[in-house]
Design a protein around this motif. Structure first.
Motif, short mmCIF file in Angstrom:
data_model
loop_
_atom_site.label_atom_id
_atom_site.label_comp_id
_atom_site.label_asym_id
_atom_site.label_seq_id
_atom_site.Cartn_x
_atom_site.Cartn_y
_atom_site.Cartn_z
N GLN A 185 46.82 33.63 46.40
CA GLN A 185 47.19 32.81 45.25
C GLN A 185 48.32 31.87 45.64
O GLN A 185 49.43 32.31 45.91
N GLU A 245 31.94 39.41 53.39
CA GLU A 245 32.27 38.04 53.04
C GLU A 245 33.50 37.63 53.81
O GLU A 245 34.46 38.38 53.92
N LYS A 273 31.39 38.08 44.54
CA LYS A 273 32.29 36.95 44.57
C LYS A 273 32.68 36.49 43.17
O LYS A 273 31.92 35.80 42.50
N TYR A 274 33.86 36.91 42.74
CA TYR A 274 34.41 36.38 41.50
C TYR A 274 35.04 35.02 41.80
O TYR A 274 35.77 34.87 42.76
N TYR A 306 42.70 38.40 48.25
CA TYR A 306 42.77 37.10 47.60
C TYR A 306 44.10 36.46 47.94
O TYR A 306 45.10 37.14 48.14
N VAL A 352 34.98 26.95 38.33
CA VAL A 352 35.57 27.50 37.11
C VAL A 352 36.86 26.73 36.85
O VAL A 352 37.73 26.67 37.72
N PRO A 411 43.46 27.94 42.16
CA PRO A 411 42.78 29.17 41.75
C PRO A 411 43.01 30.28 42.76
O PRO A 411 43.33 30.00 43.93
N LEU A 412 42.82 31.49 42.31
CA LEU A 412 42.79 32.61 43.25
C LEU A 412 41.66 32.36 44.25
O LEU A 412 40.52 32.12 43.87
N PHE A 419 37.62 32.35 40.29
CA PHE A 419 38.69 32.29 39.31
C PHE A 419 39.06 30.85 38.96
O PHE A 419 38.96 29.95 39.80
N GLY A 420 39.54 30.66 37.75
CA GLY A 420 40.16 29.41 37.38
C GLY A 420 41.61 29.37 37.85
O GLY A 420 42.11 30.33 38.43
N THR A 421 42.28 28.26 37.56
CA THR A 421 43.67 28.09 38.01
C THR A 421 44.68 28.76 37.09
O THR A 421 45.84 28.84 37.43
N GLY A 422 44.22 29.23 35.94
CA GLY A 422 45.13 29.93 35.04
C GLY A 422 45.74 29.03 33.98
O GLY A 422 45.90 27.83 34.17
N PRO A 437 47.06 40.57 38.62
CA PRO A 437 46.30 40.36 37.38
C PRO A 437 45.71 41.68 36.88
O PRO A 437 45.33 42.54 37.66
N LEU A 487 39.30 33.71 47.21
CA LEU A 487 38.78 34.89 47.89
C LEU A 487 38.84 34.67 49.40
O LEU A 487 38.37 33.65 49.92
N ASN A 538 35.47 34.02 53.81
CA ASN A 538 35.40 32.67 53.25
C ASN A 538 36.07 31.62 54.11
O ASN A 538 37.02 30.98 53.67
N LEU A 589 46.94 39.02 47.24
CA LEU A 589 46.53 40.08 46.32
C LEU A 589 45.37 40.87 46.90
O LEU A 589 44.40 40.30 47.39
N GLN A 617 35.54 22.77 42.10
CA GLN A 617 35.95 23.94 41.34
C GLN A 617 34.84 24.34 40.39
O GLN A 617 34.49 23.58 39.48
N TYR A 643 39.04 43.80 48.45
CA TYR A 643 39.10 42.34 48.56
C TYR A 643 40.52 41.90 48.91
O TYR A 643 41.49 42.51 48.48
N PHE A 656 43.85 34.15 33.45
CA PHE A 656 42.83 33.60 34.34
C PHE A 656 41.45 33.95 33.79
O PHE A 656 41.21 35.10 33.39
#
Lengths: 112, 113
Positions: free
Chosen positions: B37, B56, A99-100, B35, A4, B42-43, A102-105, A44, B45, B58, B90, A2, B33, A89
């Motif tokens: 969840q 992309e 490519k963002y 995503y 983030v 984590p979200l 993300f953390g788990t929140g 979000p 991608l 993944n 998402l 991970q 995009y 998040f």
């Protein structure tokens, strides 16, 4: 692996006090960081961002701090309000990519 | 209508079904995009399209198939899914390179039975 991390899955704060949400990252190529807020049954929504050339960005009750040497950012909400109760998040991105990461929140609950 | 709209909001499908998720944006964005969840994760991608070209992918299983017919629409075609694919899917859009932040849709809550 991970890149983030948000190590606190939940946080409870009294109304009017400060909420501090934390986020750590491992990739030194990240140069832009964002916080998103998510209510149940909604996607979000963007809250606040910070570029790696800054160490602080403020928008009303929300302030994001960036400590590049520690690879750590935090979101401060003051004063906290019940309507701030949501999942927060953090996300990081290298400019020039799509490519963002993300953390788990962190689920914030503001108690009235 | 503005923003990012996803339909349906909820979907229950059997493992042998074929269904599609739809996403539409009217923000003038040129990147879109998908995503995923899942609980306590984590979200993730899944796919990125920029100017209608996939840029992309993944390592997503082939039972998920994206389609981007134009810059305003994005689909996710689903077939022979597994129960572990149950999640919130998402859609998001952004301007070039996404540094300005994404605009997310409300998501499709998918349950595979």
């Amino acid at each position: 692996d991970q890149q983030v991390k948000q190590n606190s899955p939940s946080l409870s704060v009294q109304e009017g006090r400060i909420s501090i949400l934390n986020c750590d990252y491992t990739n030194s190529m990240f140069d832009y960081f964002l916080w998103y807020k998510k209510y149940p049954a909604e996607g979000p929504t963007f809250l606040i961002s910070i570029s790696s050339i800054k160490d602080k960005n403020e928008d009303g009750r929300f302030t994001v701090f960036l400590n590049k040497s520690a690879k750590h950012l935090s979101l401060h909400i003051v004063p906290s309000q019940p309507g701030d109760s949501a999942v927060y998040f953090c996300a990081a991105v290298s400019s020039g990519t799509y490519k963002y990461i993300f953390g788990t929140g962190t689920r914030l609950k503001v108690l009235a | 209508e503005t923003g990012v709209t996803q339909t349906p909001r909820h979907l229950v499908m059997g493992m042998t079904n074929k269904k599609s998720l739809k996403c539409e944006q009217h923000l003038g964005h040129n990147a879109m995009y998908w995503y995923k969840q899942s609980a306590k994760k984590p979200l993730e991608l899944m796919f990125v399209y920029s100017l209608e070209e996939r840029v992309e992918n993944n390592s997503v299983p082939s039972r998920f198939s994206p389609e981007c017919p134009n810059s305003s629409h994005l689909f996710l075609h689903l077939h022979t899914l597994q129960p572990e694919d149950s999640a919130l899917y998402l859609c998001a859009s952004s301007g070039q390179q996404g540094v300005q932040g994404y605009t997310f849709g409300s998501g499709t809550r998918l349950t595979v039975v």
